[in-house]
Design a protein around this motif. Structure first.
Motif, mmCIF file in Angstrom:
data_model
loop_
_atom_site.group_PDB
_atom_site.id
_atom_site.type_symbol
_atom_site.label_atom_id
_atom_site.label_comp_id
_atom_site.label_asym_id
_atom_site.label_seq_id
_atom_site.Cartn_x
_atom_site.Cartn_y
_atom_site.Cartn_z
ATOM 1 N N MET A 29 0.850 -1.185 0.000
ATOM 2 C CA MET A 29 0.000 0.000 0.000
ATOM 3 C C MET A 29 0.891 1.241 0.000
ATOM 4 S SD MET A 29 -3.089 -1.133 2.537
ATOM 5 C CE MET A 29 -4.172 -2.483 2.089
ATOM 6 N N PHE A 30 0.447 2.278 -0.684
ATOM 7 C CA PHE A 30 1.227 3.501 -0.866
ATOM 8 C C PHE A 30 2.613 3.154 -1.426
ATOM 9 C CE2 PHE A 30 -1.711 4.266 2.711
ATOM 10 C CZ PHE A 30 -2.517 5.206 2.097
ATOM 11 N N ASN A 31 2.610 2.257 -2.403
ATOM 12 C CA ASN A 31 3.865 1.778 -2.981
ATOM 13 C C ASN A 31 4.025 2.147 -4.448
ATOM 14 O OD1 ASN A 31 1.765 -0.001 -3.689
ATOM 15 N ND2 ASN A 31 3.150 -1.735 -3.941
ATOM 16 N N ILE A 32 3.261 3.137 -4.917
ATOM 17 C CA ILE A 32 3.428 3.598 -6.285
ATOM 18 C C ILE A 32 4.795 4.266 -6.403
ATOM 19 C CG2 ILE A 32 2.357 5.891 -5.958
ATOM 20 C CD1 ILE A 32 1.028 5.394 -8.753
ATOM 21 N N LYS A 33 5.474 4.021 -7.503
ATOM 22 C CA LYS A 33 6.852 4.492 -7.652
ATOM 23 C C LYS A 33 6.932 6.001 -7.846
ATOM 24 C CE LYS A 33 8.435 0.131 -9.679
ATOM 25 N NZ LYS A 33 8.941 -0.533 -10.923
ATOM 26 N N THR A 34 5.955 6.569 -8.520
ATOM 27 C CA THR A 34 5.950 8.023 -8.752
ATOM 28 C C THR A 34 4.646 8.591 -8.214
ATOM 29 O OG1 THR A 34 7.231 7.655 -10.786
ATOM 30 C CG2 THR A 34 6.264 9.835 -10.476
ATOM 31 N N PRO A 35 4.601 8.871 -6.913
ATOM 32 C CA PRO A 35 3.341 9.318 -6.306
ATOM 33 C C PRO A 35 2.967 10.741 -6.701
ATOM 34 C CG PRO A 35 5.112 9.386 -4.698
ATOM 35 C CD PRO A 35 5.692 8.747 -5.935
ATOM 36 N N GLU A 36 1.666 10.992 -6.702
ATOM 37 C CA GLU A 36 1.140 12.339 -6.867
ATOM 38 C C GLU A 36 0.411 12.714 -5.587
ATOM 39 O OE1 GLU A 36 -1.341 12.538 -10.292
ATOM 40 O OE2 GLU A 36 0.241 11.928 -11.698
ATOM 41 N N PHE A 37 0.481 13.984 -5.215
ATOM 42 C CA PHE A 37 -0.103 14.437 -3.957
ATOM 43 C C PHE A 37 -1.081 15.578 -4.204
ATOM 44 C CE2 PHE A 37 4.176 12.833 -3.122
ATOM 45 C CZ PHE A 37 3.931 11.892 -2.136
ATOM 46 N N THR A 38 -2.041 15.710 -3.307
ATOM 47 C CA THR A 38 -2.984 16.820 -3.402
ATOM 48 C C THR A 38 -2.287 18.114 -3.008
ATOM 49 O OG1 THR A 38 -3.769 16.724 -1.115
ATOM 50 C CG2 THR A 38 -4.815 15.231 -2.683
ATOM 51 N N ASP A 39 -2.882 19.230 -3.414
ATOM 52 C CA ASP A 39 -2.312 20.532 -3.052
ATOM 53 C C ASP A 39 -3.117 21.202 -1.946
ATOM 54 O OD1 ASP A 39 -4.592 21.045 -4.445
ATOM 55 O OD2 ASP A 39 -3.650 22.293 -5.991
ATOM 56 N N CYS A 40 -3.786 20.381 -1.135
ATOM 57 C CA CYS A 40 -4.618 20.926 -0.061
ATOM 58 C C CYS A 40 -3.774 21.740 0.916
ATOM 59 C CB CYS A 40 -5.328 19.786 0.681
ATOM 60 S SG CYS A 40 -6.332 20.355 2.076
ATOM 61 N N PRO A 41 -4.120 23.005 1.155
ATOM 62 C CA PRO A 41 -3.327 23.859 2.052
ATOM 63 C C PRO A 41 -3.442 23.465 3.523
ATOM 64 C CG PRO A 41 -5.320 24.994 1.380
ATOM 65 C CD PRO A 41 -5.261 23.736 0.572
ATOM 66 N N ASN A 42 -4.376 22.576 3.823
ATOM 67 C CA ASN A 42 -4.546 22.149 5.214
ATOM 68 C C ASN A 42 -3.508 21.107 5.623
ATOM 69 O OD1 ASN A 42 -6.115 22.627 7.553
ATOM 70 N ND2 ASN A 42 -7.120 20.656 7.310
ATOM 71 N N HIS A 43 -2.735 20.630 4.652
ATOM 72 C CA HIS A 43 -1.688 19.637 4.924
ATOM 73 C C HIS A 43 -0.336 20.272 4.633
ATOM 74 C CE1 HIS A 43 -4.607 16.298 5.240
ATOM 75 N NE2 HIS A 43 -5.253 16.955 4.294
ATOM 76 N N LEU A 44 0.395 20.613 5.665
ATOM 77 C CA LEU A 44 1.654 21.314 5.481
ATOM 78 C C LEU A 44 2.835 20.359 5.361
ATOM 79 C CD1 LEU A 44 1.150 24.227 8.052
ATOM 80 C CD2 LEU A 44 0.755 24.248 5.577
ATOM 81 N N ASP A 45 2.880 19.353 6.208
ATOM 82 C CA ASP A 45 4.040 18.459 6.240
ATOM 83 C C ASP A 45 3.870 17.228 5.362
ATOM 84 O OD1 ASP A 45 5.315 20.118 8.117
ATOM 85 O OD2 ASP A 45 4.206 19.179 9.757
#
Length: 223
Positions: free
Chosen positions: A160-176
């Motif tokens: 799980m969470f093992n994709i080689k090239t992950p993409e992430f959201t740009d939600c400003p509520n998540h800083l770290d």
């Protein structure tokens, strides 16, 4: 086209939501319910009843038993239940081995099977709750969900969470730590209640992920 499905589950886990007024419900009863709901052209192979002591078996014996069952399947459904893990070595429990052999290419009579698609279907606990593993809408802005993968077997966590090239959201509520976007795990997780509303949808998701298997770093061995 029908799919051949292997179901891995903890046979005697009673900490699941009741589906019968006549007798106590176990994870095994959810396999029966799935059998009733699945389309006729799909076929289900059931995992072990887990009443056999794995510690007395050699790896080759385990491999023979599971290889025969899993070889002809294309999708492995792992029923996640609250007390599926016993307080013994993971190598002495059936589910990790069933996942391992689902992820390996199997050879039988000169034929080689591909790695299975794997889908984690989460059963509600006896109080009807999923948050022992899945927490929904953990962020008020992006409504992301949190998966408590630490409650799972190691081989499930590793895939799980093992994709080689992950993409992430740009939600400003998540800083770290930004939430993942898209299908970031080879083993996708879905709640039972959502799954049974559209079984084909979630089986197709798992197959689509499998068709992009090179995008994921798989762990295929039991630790």
């Amino acid at each position: 086209m029908g799919k051949k499905i292997f179901v891995s589950y903890k046979h005697m886990d009673y900490n699941v939501r009741s589906i019968s007024e006549c007798k106590p419900t176990t994870a095994r009863d959810y396999v029966d319910r799935l059998q009733d709901l699945i389309e006729e052209e799909d076929h289900i192979y059931k995992g072990e009843n887990d009443n056999e002591d794995l510690s007395s078996l050699r790896d080759t014996t385990i491999g023979s038993k599971l290889g025969d069952k899993i070889f002809d399947s294309t999708v492995t459904v792992v029923l996640i239940s609250k007390e599926m893990k016993e307080n013994v070595s993971e190598a002495d429990q059936w589910i990790p081995w069933e996942v391992s052999y689902s992820l390996k290419e199997q050879s039988r009579e000169g034929k080689i099977s591909k790695t299975n698609a794997v889908l984690a279907v989460v059963i509600p606990d006896r109080e009807g709750r999923y948050d022992y593993y899945i927490e929904e809408n953990t962020c008020p802005l992006c409504k992301c969900r949190n998966l408590k993968t630490y409650v799972l077997f190691q081989i499930l966590r590793d895939n799980m969470f093992n994709i080689k090239t992950p993409e992430f959201t740009d939600c400003p509520n998540h800083l770290d730590s930004k939430p993942y976007r898209g299908y970031s795990s080879y083993i996708y997780s879905v709640k039972w209640d959502d799954f049974v509303k559209d079984i084909n949808k979630y089986l197709d998701i798992s197959v689509s992920i499998m068709q992009n298997i090179l995008n994921y770093g798989l762990t295929k061995v039991v630790q």
